[in-house]
Structure formats: C-alpha cells, structure tokens
Design a protein around this motif. Sequence first.
Motif, PDB file in Angstrom:
ATOM      1  N   VAL A   2      26.515  28.228  10.620  1.00 37.19           N
ATOM      2  CA  VAL A   2      27.246  27.477   9.610  1.00 37.19           C
ATOM      3  C   VAL A   2      28.163  26.468  10.276  1.00 37.19           C
ATOM      4  O   VAL A   2      28.871  26.782  11.232  1.00 37.19           O
ATOM      5  CB  VAL A   2      28.070  28.431   8.735  1.00 37.19           C
ATOM      6  CG1 VAL A   2      28.909  27.644   7.746  1.00 37.19           C
ATOM      7  CG2 VAL A   2      27.168  29.415   8.016  1.00 37.19           C
ATOM      8  N   GLN A   3      28.131  25.259   9.781  1.00 34.78           N
ATOM      9  CA  GLN A   3      29.030  24.217  10.281  1.00 34.78           C
ATOM     10  C   GLN A   3      29.606  23.437   9.117  1.00 34.78           C
ATOM     11  O   GLN A   3      28.896  23.099   8.162  1.00 34.78           O
ATOM     12  CB  GLN A   3      28.285  23.245  11.199  1.00 34.78           C
ATOM     13  CG  GLN A   3      28.234  23.662  12.648  1.00 34.78           C
ATOM     14  CD  GLN A   3      27.788  22.517  13.544  1.00 34.78           C
ATOM     15  OE1 GLN A   3      26.830  21.828  13.244  1.00 34.78           O
ATOM     16  NE2 GLN A   3      28.495  22.326  14.633  1.00 34.78           N
ATOM     17  N   LEU A   4      30.900  23.161   9.215  1.00 35.66           N
ATOM     18  CA  LEU A   4      31.555  22.247   8.296  1.00 35.66           C
ATOM     19  C   LEU A   4      32.054  21.078   9.138  1.00 35.66           C
ATOM     20  O   LEU A   4      32.791  21.285  10.104  1.00 35.66           O
ATOM     21  CB  LEU A   4      32.745  22.900   7.597  1.00 35.66           C
ATOM     22  CG  LEU A   4      32.480  24.153   6.761  1.00 35.66           C
ATOM     23  CD1 LEU A   4      33.780  24.652   6.141  1.00 35.66           C
ATOM     24  CD2 LEU A   4      31.467  23.862   5.670  1.00 35.66           C
ATOM     25  N   VAL A   5      31.643  19.885   8.785  1.00 32.42           N
ATOM     26  CA  VAL A   5      31.999  18.712   9.572  1.00 32.42           C
ATOM     27  C   VAL A   5      32.756  17.735   8.687  1.00 32.42           C
ATOM     28  O   VAL A   5      32.221  17.232   7.689  1.00 32.42           O
ATOM     29  CB  VAL A   5      30.755  18.036  10.160  1.00 32.42           C
ATOM     30  CG1 VAL A   5      31.160  16.793  10.950  1.00 32.42           C
ATOM     31  CG2 VAL A   5      29.994  19.011  11.054  1.00 32.42           C
ATOM     32  N   GLU A   6      33.998  17.477   9.066  1.00 29.08           N
ATOM     33  CA  GLU A   6      34.814  16.516   8.326  1.00 29.08           C
ATOM     34  C   GLU A   6      34.673  15.140   8.949  1.00 29.08           C
ATOM     35  O   GLU A   6      34.685  15.001  10.168  1.00 29.08           O
ATOM     36  CB  GLU A   6      36.304  16.914   8.347  1.00 29.08           C
ATOM     37  CG  GLU A   6      36.641  18.271   7.773  1.00 29.08           C
ATOM     38  CD  GLU A   6      36.975  19.269   8.846  1.00 29.08           C
ATOM     39  OE1 GLU A   6      37.727  20.216   8.571  1.00 29.08           O
ATOM     40  OE2 GLU A   6      36.458  19.115   9.978  1.00 29.08           O
ATOM     41  N   ILE A   7      34.574  14.137   8.115  1.00 29.38           N
ATOM     42  CA  ILE A   7      34.612  12.747   8.566  1.00 29.38           C
ATOM     43  C   ILE A   7      35.489  11.962   7.602  1.00 29.38           C
ATOM     44  O   ILE A   7      35.797  12.424   6.506  1.00 29.38           O
ATOM     45  CB  ILE A   7      33.205  12.115   8.632  1.00 29.38           C
ATOM     46  CG1 ILE A   7      32.545  12.143   7.248  1.00 29.38           C
ATOM     47  CG2 ILE A   7      32.342  12.794   9.672  1.00 29.38           C
ATOM     48  CD1 ILE A   7      31.247  11.358   7.197  1.00 29.38           C
TER      49      ILE A   7
END
Length: 129
Positions: A2-7
Amino acid sequence: QVQLVEIGGGSVQAGGSLRLSCAASGYNFWHQYAGWFRQAPGKEREGIATIDGGGGDGNYADSVKGRFTISRDNAKNTLYLQMDSLKPEDTGVYYCAVECFEDADRCLSSPSRGAWHYWGQGTQVTVYS
C-alpha cells in the motif's frame, strides 16, 4: 504494497491557492474515512480535515474552515485538499491518511500515526507573506 503519495505542495504567496492530491495504490479506500493533517515547524501534527467514505461533507479544523475543502474521487482512489486564501501559518508538511481506527467524530482530533492505518510521506507547503 500500500502506498499513499501526496503531490501538489509548493511555495505560494499569502492569499494564493494550492491543491493537494493523495493517490492510493495497492489499496481500495472506498468506504474508508480519510483525512489531511499537517505539521508546522516545531509543532505537533494536527488534524486539518476529514471526510467519510462516501465523500460527504467534510469535517474541518477551525483554523481552515471556509478556506480549505476536502474531497475524494473513489473511482480514482484519490483524496484532495483544495486550499484557498492561504496564510503564512498554513506552512507545514501536509500528510494524508486513510482508515481511521477511532470513532468518526474523533478522527480529526486523532493525528497520531497509530490512529490511522495508512499514511502518506508528506508534502511541503510554504506560504510566504
């Protein structure tokens, strides 16, 4: 995995706007509470906004109410934070989180890592006057 990537973080003049996105991979966050938190230099992490799994009305910290809007697109597995009328005191690292372990009415006030299942790595927002 699982990955959460903020941009979407960056530097902006006071009064300006930014839109943060948090994209989840390896995880379907439909029906899960999600939220945004921030940590200013020298301060503890604080809750900014949370939203239920269906994308209903958000719950906001008083400091951002009327200026920030949380939303989500479950089809895209993405969480958003629209930030308008930014102030220098909004400066900090912004984190997204999903799947709150607390009761729904306590999620906004639960910024500890253990209160949420998954966290993003954070994105820096700097507001200059």
